[in-house]
Each structure stands twice: as C-alpha cells, then as structure tokens.
Design a protein around this motif. Structure first.
Motif, PDB file in Angstrom:
ATOM      1  N   PRO A 127       0.799  -1.224   0.000  1.00 18.03           N
ATOM      2  CA  PRO A 127       0.000   0.000   0.000  1.00 18.03           C
ATOM      3  C   PRO A 127       0.834   1.278   0.000  1.00 18.03           C
ATOM      4  O   PRO A 127       0.347   2.339  -0.354  1.00 18.03           O
ATOM      5  N   GLY A 128       2.091   1.183   0.424  1.00 15.79           N
ATOM      6  CA  GLY A 128       2.938   2.364   0.508  1.00 15.79           C
ATOM      7  C   GLY A 128       3.768   2.572  -0.740  1.00 15.79           C
ATOM      8  O   GLY A 128       3.640   1.850  -1.723  1.00 15.79           O
ATOM      9  N   SER A 129       4.629   3.562  -0.698  1.00 15.65           N
ATOM     10  CA  SER A 129       5.462   3.876  -1.853  1.00 15.65           C
ATOM     11  C   SER A 129       6.718   3.019  -1.871  1.00 15.65           C
ATOM     12  O   SER A 129       7.541   3.073  -0.954  1.00 15.65           O
ATOM     13  N   CYS A 130       6.853   2.204  -2.906  1.00 14.19           N
ATOM     14  CA  CYS A 130       8.061   1.401  -3.153  1.00 14.19           C
ATOM     15  C   CYS A 130       8.479   0.569  -1.942  1.00 14.19           C
ATOM     16  O   CYS A 130       9.560   0.774  -1.371  1.00 14.19           O
ATOM     17  N   GLU A 131       7.639  -0.385  -1.575  1.00 11.69           N
ATOM     18  CA  GLU A 131       7.977  -1.265  -0.452  1.00 11.69           C
ATOM     19  C   GLU A 131       8.587  -2.587  -0.917  1.00 11.69           C
ATOM     20  O   GLU A 131       9.046  -3.383  -0.097  1.00 11.69           O
ATOM     21  N   TYR A 132       8.547  -2.830  -2.226  1.00 14.98           N
ATOM     22  CA  TYR A 132       9.191  -3.996  -2.826  1.00 14.98           C
ATOM     23  C   TYR A 132       8.688  -5.310  -2.201  1.00 14.98           C
ATOM     24  O   TYR A 132       7.490  -5.512  -2.079  1.00 14.98           O
ATOM     25  N   LEU A 133       9.607  -6.190  -1.768  1.00 14.70           N
ATOM     26  CA  LEU A 133       9.215  -7.499  -1.251  1.00 14.70           C
ATOM     27  C   LEU A 133       9.133  -7.549   0.274  1.00 14.70           C
ATOM     28  O   LEU A 133       8.895  -8.607   0.855  1.00 14.70           O
ATOM     29  N   LYS A 134       9.292  -6.420   0.922  1.00 11.66           N
ATOM     30  CA  LYS A 134       9.253  -6.392   2.390  1.00 11.66           C
ATOM     31  C   LYS A 134       7.904  -6.816   2.956  1.00 11.66           C
ATOM     32  O   LYS A 134       7.851  -7.623   3.905  1.00 11.66           O
ATOM     33  N   PRO A 135       6.776  -6.319   2.435  1.00 10.97           N
ATOM     34  CA  PRO A 135       5.481  -6.741   3.000  1.00 10.97           C
ATOM     35  C   PRO A 135       5.225  -8.237   2.868  1.00 10.97           C
ATOM     36  O   PRO A 135       4.680  -8.860   3.777  1.00 10.97           O
ATOM     37  N   LEU A 136       5.632  -8.829   1.731  1.00  9.81           N
ATOM     38  CA  LEU A 136       5.437 -10.267   1.542  1.00  9.81           C
ATOM     39  C   LEU A 136       6.294 -11.045   2.529  1.00  9.81           C
ATOM     40  O   LEU A 136       5.854 -12.044   3.100  1.00  9.81           O
ATOM     41  N   SER A 137       7.521 -10.588   2.748  1.00 12.76           N
ATOM     42  CA  SER A 137       8.401 -11.218   3.722  1.00 12.76           C
ATOM     43  C   SER A 137       7.785 -11.162   5.117  1.00 12.76           C
ATOM     44  O   SER A 137       7.867 -12.128   5.894  1.00 12.76           O
ATOM     45  N   MET A 138       7.152 -10.059   5.425  1.00 10.54           N
ATOM     46  CA  MET A 138       6.521  -9.897   6.743  1.00 10.54           C
ATOM     47  C   MET A 138       5.368 -10.884   6.907  1.00 10.54           C
ATOM     48  O   MET A 138       5.210 -11.499   7.974  1.00 10.54           O
ATOM     49  N   GLU A 139       4.580 -11.058   5.857  1.00 10.81           N
ATOM     50  CA  GLU A 139       3.439 -11.967   5.925  1.00 10.81           C
ATOM     51  C   GLU A 139       3.881 -13.426   6.014  1.00 10.81           C
ATOM     52  O   GLU A 139       3.294 -14.222   6.751  1.00 10.81           O
ATOM     53  N   LEU A 140       4.912 -13.789   5.259  1.00  8.12           N
ATOM     54  CA  LEU A 140       5.336 -15.187   5.195  1.00  8.12           C
ATOM     55  C   LEU A 140       6.260 -15.590   6.334  1.00  8.12           C
ATOM     56  O   LEU A 140       6.188 -16.721   6.831  1.00  8.12           O
ATOM     57  N   CYS A 141       7.148 -14.683   6.730  1.00  3.41           N
ATOM     58  CA  CYS A 141       8.202 -15.045   7.676  1.00  3.41           C
ATOM     59  C   CYS A 141       8.239 -14.162   8.915  1.00  3.41           C
ATOM     60  O   CYS A 141       9.180 -14.266   9.719  1.00  3.41           O
ATOM     61  N   ASN A 142       7.263 -13.261   9.029  1.00  2.58           N
ATOM     62  CA  ASN A 142       7.198 -12.346  10.172  1.00  2.58           C
ATOM     63  C   ASN A 142       8.476 -11.525  10.321  1.00  2.58           C
ATOM     64  O   ASN A 142       8.926 -11.240  11.432  1.00  2.58           O
ATOM     65  N   SER A 143       9.051 -11.167   9.196  1.00  2.00           N
ATOM     66  CA  SER A 143      10.257 -10.344   9.193  1.00  2.00           C
ATOM     67  C   SER A 143      10.197  -9.390   8.007  1.00  2.00           C
ATOM     68  O   SER A 143       9.893  -9.811   6.887  1.00  2.00           O
ATOM     69  N   PRO A 144      10.514  -8.107   8.219  1.00  2.00           N
ATOM     70  CA  PRO A 144      10.514  -7.162   7.102  1.00  2.00           C
ATOM     71  C   PRO A 144      11.750  -7.283   6.225  1.00  2.00           C
ATOM     72  O   PRO A 144      11.866  -6.594   5.222  1.00  2.00           O
ATOM     73  N   ASP A 145      12.658  -8.181   6.604  1.00  2.00           N
ATOM     74  CA  ASP A 145      13.899  -8.382   5.845  1.00  2.00           C
ATOM     75  C   ASP A 145      13.759  -9.602   4.943  1.00  2.00           C
ATOM     76  O   ASP A 145      13.783 -10.744   5.418  1.00  2.00           O
ATOM     77  N   PRO A 146      13.602  -9.410   3.637  1.00  2.00           N
ATOM     78  CA  PRO A 146      13.417 -10.541   2.712  1.00  2.00           C
ATOM     79  C   PRO A 146      14.560 -11.546   2.740  1.00  2.00           C
ATOM     80  O   PRO A 146      14.374 -12.709   2.397  1.00  2.00           O
ATOM     81  N   ARG A 147      15.737 -11.108   3.159  1.00  2.00           N
ATOM     82  CA  ARG A 147      16.875 -12.020   3.209  1.00  2.00           C
ATOM     83  C   ARG A 147      16.700 -13.091   4.278  1.00  2.00           C
ATOM     84  O   ARG A 147      17.388 -14.116   4.252  1.00  2.00           O
ATOM     85  N   LYS A 148      15.787 -12.838   5.203  1.00  2.00           N
ATOM     86  CA  LYS A 148      15.528 -13.787   6.275  1.00  2.00           C
ATOM     87  C   LYS A 148      14.268 -14.611   6.024  1.00  2.00           C
ATOM     88  O   LYS A 148      13.719 -15.217   6.947  1.00  2.00           O
ATOM     89  N   CYS A 149      13.839 -14.619   4.774  1.00  2.00           N
ATOM     90  CA  CYS A 149      12.610 -15.343   4.411  1.00  2.00           C
ATOM     91  C   CYS A 149      12.911 -16.332   3.288  1.00  2.00           C
ATOM     92  O   CYS A 149      12.863 -15.978   2.099  1.00  2.00           O
ATOM     93  N   PRO A 150      13.241 -17.581   3.626  1.00  2.00           N
ATOM     94  CA  PRO A 150      13.604 -18.573   2.603  1.00  2.00           C
ATOM     95  C   PRO A 150      12.533 -18.799   1.545  1.00  2.00           C
ATOM     96  O   PRO A 150      12.846 -19.165   0.408  1.00  2.00           O
ATOM     97  N   GLU A 151      11.257 -18.571   1.914  1.00  2.00           N
ATOM     98  CA  GLU A 151      10.162 -18.823   0.974  1.00  2.00           C
ATOM     99  C   GLU A 151      10.232 -17.948  -0.276  1.00  2.00           C
ATOM    100  O   GLU A 151       9.662 -18.297  -1.306  1.00  2.00           O
ATOM    101  N   ILE A 152      10.899 -16.798  -0.201  1.00  2.00           N
ATOM    102  CA  ILE A 152      10.940 -15.920  -1.362  1.00  2.00           C
ATOM    103  C   ILE A 152      12.332 -15.794  -1.958  1.00  2.00           C
ATOM    104  O   ILE A 152      12.576 -14.925  -2.793  1.00  2.00           O
TER     105      ILE A 152
END
Length: 253
Positions: A127-152
């Motif tokens: 919903p915000g400006s240029c959040e990239y893959l951070k929101p998906l990482s938060m939903e899948l791995c409860n972390s805003p850092d995509p590097r800590k989300c193996p699913e993506i």
C-alpha cells in the motif's frame, strides 16, 4: 532416507515425525507401506484411516521449481511462477511470465512509486510507496527483511525503469538485479511474483486455434481491478494451429 533427513537416524521407528506415514508400493501383498510405532513396515491393507481415531498420512512430493501459492489476503492470491528457462530478467520479463499464467505482476508499491506502472497491479500487499518485497516477507516469515525469508529466495518482481532490470531476493541480497541473471542457468530457476483475484470462477475451456495461432480462455472475477484475471491467451502447440481457418462462431453443438 527420509528418517535420516528428519531425525538423523536410518531407523524410521526412531523418527516420530513419520509415525503414521505411508508410501506407495506397487504389487506388495501388504498394500501400501508405513511406519506405525515399533513397526517400520506396516501393511496398509488391514488399516483404514479414521478408524478408532487414527488418521494415516500419505507421503507426497511436489516440484520445488514449480508454481506455488505463496499468500492470500482474501481478495488476492499471490503466486510464485517459474520464469521460462533462457529468459533474462530484464524489465517486463516478470509481467510477461505472469500474463502467460493468466495473472498480473505485483507492483513494487502504490501508484506513487516511480517503479510502478500500468503493466503491474497495485494491491493491498504494497500500500505504501516502493515497499518492494518487504510486506510479503513480513506476511510469510514475520520479518521485514526478505533475506531472512527462505520462501521468497529466488523471487523477482516487476520494476519499471530500474537500471538493474527486475528486482529479486537472492541469498544475502535483497535487491538483486535481474539484468545479469538468466533463469535456468547453472541449474538456478528464478520465479516471478504474480497475483490473481481470489474470487474467480474456474477457467472456461480453451477456444479453437485460428489464423493468429493462439487460443484463449476466460473466467469471471469480482472486483474492478481484476480484468486481466478474466482472460488468458497462449500459443497453439502440437499442430493445432491452422492459419487458413478462422473460427467465426460456435453454438456449442
């Protein structure tokens, strides 16, 4: 082997994770073969799942480099779709991959994000400006850092006008540029982040192939933002294309 991987023991009886699990057996007199308590070769022919409160399980496998549903918010379903081998992840490669699957590319942010465009769909996930893959990482791995989300890991998203091509997550890099990467090279499959409406009917049958050598199918979706999810098109294969014939009309019979 599965017991070894899960419990570091070659003895399935010492691996609680697979107790009650059965696997396929062709022509075995016992039916399917499973692990039950102290028995590592329990026969399935004398057992019925659900009886006496005992549920049995089947050992199944799916392709790790195949399409998968990653997340749903009730309105949209977010998928990872494998990028065709030999495709360099330049701008537009993610959108094309999604379109071939009858879906849309997910925008990296709201309409105010400079990397969003008409070629992608703005969704509640970003919903915000240029959040990239951070929101998906938060939903899948409860972390805003995509590097800590193996699913993506290995997942790329659409980016308009970015010098790096499409943007993805690869290992310790959360903003890997796609322009230097080709799906399938060195055994590495990359994926496109795609979205479709969650409230869609089943696809119709494919149309006949005409002079365009393409066929189409449709489905009904609710929501004004889901027009792209209502149609899918692909090239005709296997000799189905006949450029000398054009289907004008069919009455179903």
């Amino acid at each position: 082997p599965l017991s070894m991987e899960l419990c570091n023991s070659p003895d399935p009886r010492k691996c609680p994770e697979i107790d009650g699990l059965f696997m396929f057996m062709k022509g075995w007199s016992g039916g399917e073969l499973g692990v039950l308590g102290s028995t590592s070769s329990a026969g399935g022919k004398d057992r019925v799942s659900g009886e006496q409160g005992q549920t049995y399980f089947a050992l199944c496998v799916e392709c790790a480099s195949c399409s998968a549903l990653l997340y749903t918010d009730g309105e949209y379903n977010y998928h990872r779709i494998p990028v065709v081998k030999g495709t360099r992840l330049l701008e537009g490669s993610v959108a094309n991959t999604c379109k071939e699957a009858g879906m849309d590319a997910v925008c990296p942010g709201s309409s105010s994000c400079s990397y969003s465009s008409y070629a992608c769909l703005v969704t509640p996930l970003n919903p915000g400006s240029c959040e990239y893959l951070k929101p998906l990482s938060m939903e899948l791995c409860n972390s805003p850092d995509p590097r800590k989300c193996p699913e993506i890991d290995g997942l790329f998203m659409f980016m308009k006008g970015w010098s790096g091509g499409e943007l993805g997550v690869l290992g310790s890099t959360s903003s890997a540029g796609g322009k230097d990467r080709v799906s399938g090279e060195q055994g590495q499959t990359y994926f496109a982040l795609c979205v479709e409406c969650a409230s869609c009917s089943e696809w119709s049958s494919w149309s006949s192939c005409g002079s365009t050598c393409k066929r189409k199918r449709n489905r009904t979706c609710s929501g004004s933002e889901c027009t792209e999810s209502r149609r899918s098109e692909e090239a005709c294969q296997g000799g189905l294309c006949d450029p000398t014939k054009v289907l004008l009309y069919t009455d179903g019979e």
